[in-house]
Design a protein around this motif. Structure first.
Motif, PDB file in Angstrom:
ATOM      1  N   VAL A 205      -9.092   0.694  -3.639  1.00  0.00           N
ATOM      2  CA  VAL A 205      -9.138   0.652  -2.574  1.00  0.00           C
ATOM      3  C   VAL A 205      -7.999  -0.910  -1.500  1.00  0.00           C
ATOM      4  CG1 VAL A 205      -9.794  -0.176   0.379  1.00  0.00           C
ATOM      5  CG2 VAL A 205     -11.268   0.853  -1.563  1.00  0.00           C
ATOM      6  N   HIS A 206      -6.730   0.058  -0.917  1.00  0.00           N
ATOM      7  CA  HIS A 206      -6.234  -1.215  -0.561  1.00  0.00           C
ATOM      8  C   HIS A 206      -6.296  -2.685   0.065  1.00  0.00           C
ATOM      9  CE1 HIS A 206      -2.402  -3.485   0.123  1.00  0.00           C
ATOM     10  NE2 HIS A 206      -1.745  -2.983   0.572  1.00  0.00           N
ATOM     11  N   GLU A 207      -7.384  -3.762   0.001  1.00  0.00           N
ATOM     12  CA  GLU A 207      -8.060  -4.108   1.914  1.00  0.00           C
ATOM     13  C   GLU A 207      -6.330  -4.687   2.314  1.00  0.00           C
ATOM     14  OE1 GLU A 207     -10.844  -7.971   1.849  1.00  0.00           O
ATOM     15  OE2 GLU A 207      -8.851  -8.160   0.610  1.00  0.00           O
ATOM     16  N   PRO A 208      -5.660  -4.667   2.670  1.00  0.00           N
ATOM     17  CA  PRO A 208      -4.425  -5.352   3.952  1.00  0.00           C
ATOM     18  C   PRO A 208      -4.640  -3.852   4.677  1.00  0.00           C
ATOM     19  CG  PRO A 208      -3.946  -6.551   1.913  1.00  0.00           C
ATOM     20  CD  PRO A 208      -4.218  -5.286   1.413  1.00  0.00           C
ATOM     21  N   ALA A 209      -5.078  -2.520   4.040  1.00  0.00           N
ATOM     22  CA  ALA A 209      -5.073  -1.699   4.771  1.00  0.00           C
ATOM     23  C   ALA A 209      -6.081  -0.951   5.509  1.00  0.00           C
ATOM     24  CB  ALA A 209      -4.723  -0.518   3.922  1.00  0.00           C
ATOM     25  N   VAL A 210      -7.634  -1.579   5.454  1.00  0.00           N
ATOM     26  CA  VAL A 210      -8.711  -1.358   6.020  1.00  0.00           C
ATOM     27  C   VAL A 210      -8.830  -2.440   7.478  1.00  0.00           C
ATOM     28  CG1 VAL A 210     -10.979  -1.584   5.902  1.00  0.00           C
ATOM     29  CG2 VAL A 210      -9.366  -1.583   4.022  1.00  0.00           C
ATOM     30  N   PRO A 211      -8.603  -1.245   8.423  1.00  0.00           N
ATOM     31  CA  PRO A 211      -8.244  -1.652   9.874  1.00  0.00           C
ATOM     32  C   PRO A 211      -9.354  -2.848   9.854  1.00  0.00           C
ATOM     33  CG  PRO A 211      -8.746   0.375   9.636  1.00  0.00           C
ATOM     34  CD  PRO A 211      -8.836  -0.240   8.502  1.00  0.00           C
ATOM     35  N   VAL A 212      -9.978  -3.585  10.779  1.00  0.00           N
ATOM     36  CA  VAL A 212     -10.452  -5.104  10.903  1.00  0.00           C
ATOM     37  C   VAL A 212     -10.094  -5.572  11.847  1.00  0.00           C
ATOM     38  CG1 VAL A 212     -12.249  -6.728  10.121  1.00  0.00           C
ATOM     39  CG2 VAL A 212     -11.389  -5.322   8.752  1.00  0.00           C
TER      40      VAL A 212
END
Length: 298
Positions: A205-212
């Motif tokens: 998982v690419h954390e910066p790509a996870v929408p938050v």
């Protein structure tokens, strides 16, 4: 129930049931009635059954429960059924003594039609992972409402029936969607771990790509809670074949509930069952939350 459906010749039915409790019963973005309908409709949708024919609803009520509040919850149930394209066809009500129940518990059962089952164990190396929107909204909104946190920003639950969103993704030609799961209890981290373990693949998982959302990120930092382990009630995690990912992503983003959909990771043949989080500065295993961070959220 007076509605007409058009289905493929080959079709199957699916049945699910669930019980629902939440404290507080009303929270920004929803209430226990909306939660009950959306939860059951979404359980059906996660197997590809996006055409909910009907629901049942049983209510267990504490003696002295306010009639006006019960009517508000019933109105919410009806409105959410309209949103999901279904209806409650039968139900039951029972009353328990004062102090024997914390207000209200709802049980809903749903039946739906599908032409293609999609499970959470169909991932293969090379498949891409999509989440349909920002994560952590529901759990943190409920927590903030429960504890009356005086925050400078608004947290709203994402609770919603996602069958229309899933229908749009499955309508993409080629059968590109091969696995689905809703990241409810345990959030995105638990959903990915279960999908990886059942499929026997590794997940990166690419954390910066996870929408938050900014509000959820700020609340998570303030409370020391990772949004990736917080429950959602209106999001879907999809495993998609590489050739279909652009079309599936476009279909999701064209739907109001999928405007923030994003590709967040990829499946590999390394470390089957493990979820590795790439933070942009390093890599670590993404672990599931231990214990219950937020009881009574669904």
């Amino acid at each position: 129930h007076g509605r007409e459906h058009s289905f493929p010749t080959r079709r199957s039915s699916d049945l699910t049931t669930d019980s629902h409790v939440v404290k507080p019963r009303r929270f920004p973005g929803g209430d226990i009635g909306r939660l009950a309908v959306a939860g059951t409709v979404n359980d059906l949708a996660m197997m590809g059954a996006t055409e909910p024919l009907a629901l049942t609803c049983a209510a267990i009520v504490e003696e002295g429960f306010p009639r006006a509040e019960l009517e508000q919850i019933w109105a919410s149930i009806r409105a959410t059924c309209v949103e999901a394209g279904t209806t409650v066809v039968t139900g039951d009500t029972k009353v328990m003594g004062k102090g024997e129940l914390d207000g209200l518990a709802l049980n809903t059962t749903g039946v739906a039609i599908t032409s293609r089952y999609v499970r959470d164990c169909g991932l293969a190396p090379g498949d891409l992972l999509i989440v349909t929107g920002t994560v952590g909204d529901h759990g943190l909104a409920v927590m903030a409402a429960r504890h009356a946190l005086a925050l400078e920003f608004e947290l709203r639950s994402d609770v919603a029936p996602v069958n229309g969103l899933v229908r749009a993704a499955l309508a993409v030609d080629g059968g590109g969607v091969v696995a689905m799961k809703d990241p409810t209890r345990g959030g995105l981290a638990s959903a990915l771990a279960e999908m990886a373990g059942k499929s026997r693949v590794g997940v990166e998982v690419h954390e910066p790509a996870v929408p938050v959302s900014d509000a959820v990120r700020a609340a998570g930092e303030l409370l020391g809670i990772d949004p990736l382990v917080v429950a959602n009630e209106g999001k879907v995690v999809l495993g998609v074949r590489p050739a279909a990912v652009d079309a599936v992503l476009a279909a999701l983003r064209a739907h109001p509930l999928g405007a923030a959909a994003a590709v967040i990771g990829v499946c590999t043949d390394e470390r089957p069952g493990a979820v590795v989080l790439d933070t942009g500065f390093g890599r670590r295993l993404l672990s599931e939350a231990e214990g219950e961070l937020q009881p009574r959220i669904c």
